[in-house]
Write an enzyme that holds these catalytic residues in place. Structure first.
Site, PDB file in Angstrom:
ATOM      1  N   HIS A  69      14.402  -2.505  -6.900  1.00 20.95           N
ATOM      2  CA  HIS A  69      15.515  -1.557  -6.877  1.00 20.95           C
ATOM      3  C   HIS A  69      15.875  -1.164  -8.301  1.00 20.95           C
ATOM      4  CE1 HIS A  69      17.427  -5.349  -7.866  1.00 20.95           C
ATOM      5  NE2 HIS A  69      18.475  -4.669  -8.314  1.00 20.95           N
TER       6      HIS A  69
ATOM      7  N   ASP B  39      19.613  -0.208 -10.560  1.00 23.29           N
ATOM      8  CA  ASP B  39      21.054  -0.446 -10.444  1.00 23.29           C
ATOM      9  C   ASP B  39      21.814   0.880 -10.438  1.00 23.29           C
ATOM     10  OD1 ASP B  39      20.539  -3.124 -10.419  1.00 23.29           O
ATOM     11  OD2 ASP B  39      21.164  -3.497 -12.484  1.00 23.29           O
TER      12      ASP B  39
ATOM     13  N   HIS C  53      13.348  -3.106 -10.848  1.00 27.53           N
ATOM     14  CA  HIS C  53      13.186  -4.543 -11.071  1.00 27.53           C
ATOM     15  C   HIS C  53      13.379  -5.294  -9.761  1.00 27.53           C
ATOM     16  CE1 HIS C  53      17.387  -3.388 -11.810  1.00 27.53           C
ATOM     17  NE2 HIS C  53      17.750  -4.610 -11.430  1.00 27.53           N
TER      18      HIS C  53
ATOM     19  N   ARG D 283      17.645 -20.533  -7.668  1.00 28.07           N
ATOM     20  CA  ARG D 283      17.968 -19.814  -8.903  1.00 28.07           C
ATOM     21  C   ARG D 283      19.372 -19.248  -8.793  1.00 28.07           C
ATOM     22  NH1 ARG D 283      17.654 -14.232 -10.450  1.00 28.07           N
ATOM     23  NH2 ARG D 283      17.280 -13.947 -12.684  1.00 28.07           N
TER      24      ARG D 283
END
Length: 366
Positions: free
Chosen positions: A244, A246, A300, A310
Site C-alpha cells: 500500500h 500512505d 511498501h 513485531r
C-alpha cells in the site's frame, strides 16, 4: 452400568475439552485469523505448510543525521535539508537518527504497547482494554474485505486520533503510564513531523505554500497507529500488511528490531534493516500530489514472520478533512481534491476491489 459410566466419562472429557477450547479462545490475545479466513485458505487450496520466504535484497535507506540541523554551521544545515529532499525525491523513504526524541520515550512506548496487545482479544475488540474513550472502530485486525490471500493482512492495530489520547477517567490509575507515554510520543513525533514537512515545503521554492501544512495539519487531524504483527508459522506468503501507500502527507515510524518492512525501489522489493532508536520517515500520497510528483509516495508492505511477533508505532501527518490538496505549481499532474474526498475514494476502492487505488483516480486527463 459400567458401560454407562464409560460413556459418561467420555462425554465429560468432551465437555471439558470444549470448555478448555472456549477458554483458550476467550483468553487468547491473538485475533482468530485462521478461523475467520478459512474460506480464503480453502479457496486457494492452501493448507498448513512449511513457511518459505522469498529472497529479498536488503539495502540501506538514506541515513540522515538530524543533529546537523541544530549546528551553528549554515552549510551543514543546508546540506542536511538537501539530503532530506533528495531522499524524498529518489526513495520516498529515509531513516533519521539524532532526531531529538529521547530513547527512553521510544522504549517506554514499546513496553506499554506490548501490554495493550497482551490483553485478551475480546477486550481489544471491545475497544476498552486501555480504558480510554477511543473512537468507535479504533481496534482493527485482519482485512474484512479480503477476497484473496494477497489482500489479507496478518496484523492487528489500534488506530488512535490524537483527539482521543488520554481521554480517560481520572479514577483509572492503571492507564496513567500508558496515557502519559502515548502523549509524550505523539507530542515529540508531531514536532519532528512539522519540522521535516516544512523543510520539504521550503525546498520546493514557493514560500507562499509553506504555511499550508502548518495551518491544515493540526494535532486534531493527525493520528497514531500502534501495530502488532503476530507470528504466522503455518502459512507461506501471507503478508503482515498488504502492499500500500500512505494516504497522508508524512509518516514517521518507530519499529522494534524484528524487521519485516519492505518497499519498492527501482521496480524491486527491498528489505529495510532496523536500526536501534532510529525513525523511518516516508512520503504519503498527499505530499506527492501537493509537490506535483516531486516527492514520491512509495508502495511498501510488512512480511509476516513465522516465529517472532513485531511491534511498531506510526504517526500519520494528516490535514483537516476539508483541506484542498492543490499542486504547488502549474501545470498540475493532479486535479484539486479535498482530503475527505480522497479518503472516501480509498474506502470505496477497498470495498470494491479489496485494495487501494490511490492517486491514479486524481490524475489530470491530457
Amino acid at each position: 452400568m459400567a458401560a454407562s459410566a464409560s460413556v459418561l466419562g467420555h462425554l465429560k472429557e468432551d465437555v471439558l475439552k470444549q470448555i478448555s477450547t472456549m477458554n483458550d479462545y476467550t483468553c487468547c490475545s491473538d485475533p482468530p485469523f485462521e478461523e475467520t479466513y478459512t474460506r480464503l485458505f480453502h479457496k486457494h487450496n492452501v493448507g498448513p505448510t512449511t513457511h518459505t520466504t522469498t529472497t529479498v535484497e536488503e539495502r540501506d535507506l538514506p541515513l540522515i543525521d538530524l543533529a546537523q540541523l541544530e549546528g551553528k554551521e549554515k552549510e551543514k544545515r543546508e546540506k542536511c535539508k538537501r539530503e532530506i529532499a533528495k531522499a524524498s525525491r529518489e526513495w520516498g523513504f529515509f531513516i533519521v537518527v539524532n532526531h531529538g526524541i529521547p530513547p527512553h520515550i521510544l522504549e517506554e512506548m514499546t513496553k506499554e504497547q506490548v501490554k495493550v496487545f497482551r490483553e485478551p482479544f475480546y477486550k481489544k475488540k471491545a475497544d476498552n482494554c486501555m480504558n480510554l474513550r477511543l473512537s468507535s472502530g479504533s481496534y482493527r485486525w485482519g482485512a474484512p474485505t479480503a477476497t484473496c490471500l494477497a489482500q489479507l493482512s496478518w496484523s492487528e492495530a489500534f488506530h488512535i486520533p490524537l483527539t482521543d489520547i488520554c481521554n480517560t477517567s481520572p479514577n483509572v490509575v492503571a492507564t496513567t503510564n500508558l496515557c502519559s507515554t502515548v502523549k509524550q510520543f505523539a507530542t515529540t513525533v508531531s514536532e519532528l513531523a512539522n519540522k521535516l514537512a516544512n523543510i520539504l515545503a521550503e525546498n520546493l521554492g514557493d514560500d507562499k505554500k509553506v504555511s499550508f501544512i502548518e495551518e491544515k495539519c493540526v494535532p486534531n487531524s493527525c493520528y497514531l497507529r500502534m501495530n502488532r504483527y503476530p507470528p504466522c508459522p503455518k502459512y507461506a506468503n501471507v503478508m503482515g500488511l498488504m502492499p500500500h501507500t500512505d494516504s497522508d502527507f508524512l509518516t514517521i515510524l518507530y519499529q522494534d528490531q524484528v524487521g519485516g518492512l519492505q518497499l519498492i525501489k527501482d521496480g524491486n522489493w527491498i528489505s529495510v534493516k532496523p536500526i536501534p532508536h532510529a525513525l523511518i520517515v516516508n512520503i504519503g500520497d498527499l505530499f506527492q500530489a501537493w509537490s506535483n510528483g516531486v516527492y514520491k509516495s512509495v508502495v511498501h508492505r510488512v512480511v509476516a514472520n513465522p516465529k517472532r511477533e513485531r511491534f511498531s508505532t506510526a504517526y500519520f501527518m494528516c490535514p483537516s478533512g476539508d483541506a484542498i490538496i492543490q499542486s504547488y505549481k502549474q501545470p498540475s499532474k493532479y486535479r484539486n481534491f479535498s482530503f475527505n474526498e480522497y479518503r472516501k475514494q480509498v474506502q470505496e476502492d477497498v470495498k470494491q476491489f479489496g485494495h487501494k487505488i490511490g492517486l491514479s483516480h486524481f490524475l489530470v486527463c491530457n
